[in-house]
Design a protein around this motif. Structure first.
Motif, PDB file in Angstrom:
ATOM      1  N   THR A 302      13.914  -3.963 122.391  1.00  0.00           N
ATOM      2  CA  THR A 302      14.903  -2.891 122.390  1.00  0.00           C
ATOM      3  C   THR A 302      14.237  -1.520 122.419  1.00  0.00           C
ATOM      4  O   THR A 302      13.227  -1.290 121.734  1.00  0.00           O
ATOM      5  N   ASP A 303      14.823  -0.614 123.177  1.00  0.00           N
ATOM      6  CA  ASP A 303      14.266   0.739 123.222  1.00  0.00           C
ATOM      7  C   ASP A 303      14.696   1.586 122.025  1.00  0.00           C
ATOM      8  O   ASP A 303      14.354   2.771 121.944  1.00  0.00           O
ATOM      9  N   LEU A 304      15.438   0.976 121.089  1.00  0.00           N
ATOM     10  CA  LEU A 304      15.784   1.670 119.848  1.00  0.00           C
ATOM     11  C   LEU A 304      14.585   1.794 118.914  1.00  0.00           C
ATOM     12  O   LEU A 304      14.602   2.603 117.986  1.00  0.00           O
ATOM     13  N   LEU A 305      13.545   0.982 119.164  1.00  0.00           N
ATOM     14  CA  LEU A 305      12.404   0.914 118.268  1.00  0.00           C
ATOM     15  C   LEU A 305      11.119   1.232 119.010  1.00  0.00           C
ATOM     16  O   LEU A 305      10.929   0.810 120.161  1.00  0.00           O
ATOM     17  N   SER A 306      10.223   1.929 118.330  1.00  0.00           N
ATOM     18  CA  SER A 306       8.876   2.148 118.847  1.00  0.00           C
ATOM     19  C   SER A 306       7.991   0.974 118.424  1.00  0.00           C
ATOM     20  O   SER A 306       8.383   0.131 117.607  1.00  0.00           O
ATOM     21  N   ASP A 307       6.777   0.912 118.942  1.00  0.00           N
ATOM     22  CA  ASP A 307       5.853  -0.144 118.520  1.00  0.00           C
ATOM     23  C   ASP A 307       5.547  -0.073 117.023  1.00  0.00           C
ATOM     24  O   ASP A 307       5.535  -1.107 116.347  1.00  0.00           O
ATOM     25  N   PRO A 308       5.307   1.122 116.448  1.00  0.00           N
ATOM     26  CA  PRO A 308       5.129   1.174 114.993  1.00  0.00           C
ATOM     27  C   PRO A 308       6.371   0.705 114.233  1.00  0.00           C
ATOM     28  O   PRO A 308       6.255   0.079 113.173  1.00  0.00           O
ATOM     29  N   ASP A 309       7.565   1.006 114.749  1.00  0.00           N
ATOM     30  CA  ASP A 309       8.793   0.510 114.127  1.00  0.00           C
ATOM     31  C   ASP A 309       8.785  -1.018 114.101  1.00  0.00           C
ATOM     32  O   ASP A 309       9.151  -1.643 113.098  1.00  0.00           O
ATOM     33  N   ARG A 310       8.393  -1.625 115.214  1.00  0.00           N
ATOM     34  CA  ARG A 310       8.380  -3.084 115.291  1.00  0.00           C
ATOM     35  C   ARG A 310       7.367  -3.672 114.322  1.00  0.00           C
ATOM     36  O   ARG A 310       7.605  -4.715 113.708  1.00  0.00           O
ATOM     37  N   ASP A 311       6.216  -3.000 114.183  1.00  0.00           N
ATOM     38  CA  ASP A 311       5.243  -3.454 113.188  1.00  0.00           C
ATOM     39  C   ASP A 311       5.836  -3.396 111.780  1.00  0.00           C
ATOM     40  O   ASP A 311       5.631  -4.298 110.966  1.00  0.00           O
ATOM     41  N   ASN A 312       6.558  -2.310 111.494  1.00  0.00           N
ATOM     42  CA  ASN A 312       7.210  -2.201 110.191  1.00  0.00           C
ATOM     43  C   ASN A 312       8.113  -3.403 109.941  1.00  0.00           C
ATOM     44  O   ASN A 312       8.090  -4.003 108.864  1.00  0.00           O
ATOM     45  N   ILE A 313       8.927  -3.739 110.916  1.00  0.00           N
ATOM     46  CA  ILE A 313       9.923  -4.793 110.754  1.00  0.00           C
ATOM     47  C   ILE A 313       9.270  -6.165 110.719  1.00  0.00           C
ATOM     48  O   ILE A 313       9.649  -7.027 109.916  1.00  0.00           O
ATOM     49  N   ARG A 314       8.282  -6.388 111.580  1.00  0.00           N
ATOM     50  CA  ARG A 314       7.704  -7.719 111.698  1.00  0.00           C
ATOM     51  C   ARG A 314       6.832  -8.093 110.516  1.00  0.00           C
ATOM     52  O   ARG A 314       6.783  -9.257 110.138  1.00  0.00           O
ATOM     53  N   TRP A 315       6.119  -7.110 109.916  1.00  0.00           N
ATOM     54  CA  TRP A 315       5.214  -7.512 108.855  1.00  0.00           C
ATOM     55  C   TRP A 315       4.906  -6.432 107.819  1.00  0.00           C
ATOM     56  O   TRP A 315       4.757  -6.700 106.646  1.00  0.00           O
ATOM     57  N   ARG A 316       4.810  -5.151 108.236  1.00  0.00           N
ATOM     58  CA  ARG A 316       4.291  -4.142 107.311  1.00  0.00           C
ATOM     59  C   ARG A 316       5.198  -3.937 106.099  1.00  0.00           C
ATOM     60  O   ARG A 316       4.724  -3.867 104.957  1.00  0.00           O
ATOM     61  N   ASN A 317       6.516  -3.850 106.297  1.00  0.00           N
ATOM     62  CA  ASN A 317       7.419  -3.631 105.164  1.00  0.00           C
ATOM     63  C   ASN A 317       7.497  -4.847 104.262  1.00  0.00           C
ATOM     64  O   ASN A 317       7.746  -4.724 103.062  1.00  0.00           O
TER      65      ASN A 317
END
Length: 331
Positions: A302-317
């Motif tokens: 989705t273009d709602l999220l940047s790559d850092p956003d996706r990292d946050n969601i997938r594992w960092r948070n």
């Protein structure tokens, strides 16, 4: 073990995910559901199949490195306090054994025998202090007792004292038969129940006085983002809120993206909470694998999220929300 030479990056593989919304249904629990007349929980035809081997196979096939397990609706209380306490203890000890056998694949959130509050506090203390489980999962209501009720204060005091993780999962509302039109409650009633329970926690002051407790809300918060401004505007006009900042408190919670967040739910959720408050969730085994794969791919592109956003969601948070994960991975 999780390979030490893999480190997720914005351009990394989409399968590197930590799943904060996964359920367990051991055989003895399924038997308890059937005995209680809940073999088709929440208006569904039946409870899904589950096994440890099946969970690990699903995780390997869909790229989930680690899953945080909890018991789903309808919980363990079917009308008998003593039976609920026994079943909660059995679930929690089963989960503790599972985590001990697979510490690099599973965490476990404790089940409580609510609405028996005294029994719930005792089980919370045992589960967190003796079994060392990773947090607690409760339902949006326990036989009509909602989490913002004053009767629940001992439970929240115990969670706050331990800086514990709380996962609030929806269940059928007390009047589900009259509002669901005989349809399975996860379709509409679950997101509305989530919304109702979280607003109750905010307006009753529970969130405001629980600065140490970490709270995770499933399914993108249900309809919370859609009604946050309505609650924030009307509640102070109609009742004494004592200075509660509704939008700020909702934005400080964590949200998993189990369900169908893309394309329509995620934009409004991002207006309420930043991406450092979002985590991934599969909702397996209640969500079929093809839908899990489709939704994971949708979040990834989705273009709602940047790559850092996706990292946050997938594992960092997830590492922030469950610090022990930092000991198991290089993330």
């Amino acid at each position: 073990m999780i390979e030490e030479d893999i480190e997720p990056t914005g351009g990394g593989q989409a399968w590197e995910r930590i799943d904060f919304h996964a359920h367990l249904l051991p055989d003895f629990y399924r038997e308890a559901l059937t005995a209680a007349g809940e073999g088709g929980p929440d208006g569904m035809s039946s409870a899904p199949d589950w096994s440890v081997a099946g969970a690990l196979d699903m995780m390997d096939r869909t790229g989930i490195r680690f899953a945080v397990l909890s018991l789903s609706s309808p919980g363990v209380h079917f009308g008998d306090d003593a039976a609920a306490r026994r079943l909660a203890r059995r679930i929690n000890e089963f989960g503790a054994t599972l985590v001990a056998e697979h510490p690099d694949r599973f965490a476990m959130l404790a089940t409580l025998p609510l609405p028996n509050v005294d029994g719930a506090v005792a089980e919370l203390e045992y589960a967190l202090d003796v079994l060392h489980l990773d947090g607690v999962a409760i339902e949006s209501n326990a036989r009509g007792l909602y989490p913002g009720d004053d009767a629940m204060r001992p439970v929240f005091d115990a969670l706050e004292a331990r800086s514990a993780l709380l996962f609030l999962h929806p269940t059928s509302p007390p009047n589900s038969g009259s509002v669901s039109f005989a349809r399975p409650r996860p379709i509409v009633e679950f997101p509305l129940e989530t919304t109702r329970a979280v607003v109750d926690l905010v307006l009753s002051g529970v969130i405001g006085r629980s600065s140490r407790m970490r709270v995770l809300i499933p399914h993108g918060g249900g309809a919370l983002a859609a009604i946050a401004d309505r609650v924030a505007t009307l509640a102070p006009a109609l009742m004494d809120l004592g200075g509660v900042d509704v939008v700020a408190e909702l934005g400080a919670l964590f949200y998993d993206l189990a369900g169908i967040p893309v394309p329509r739910q995620l934009p409004s959720l991002l207006e309420l909470a930043s991406t450092d408050r979002l985590v991934y969730g599969s909702d397996w085994p209640f969500t079929p694998v093809p839908i899990i794969e489709t939704m994971a791919a949708a979040i990834q592109v989705t273009d709602l999220l940047s790559d850092p956003d996706r990292d946050n969601i997938r594992w960092r948070n997830a590492v922030t929300l469950l610090p022990r994960l930092a000991e198991l991975t290089r993330w």
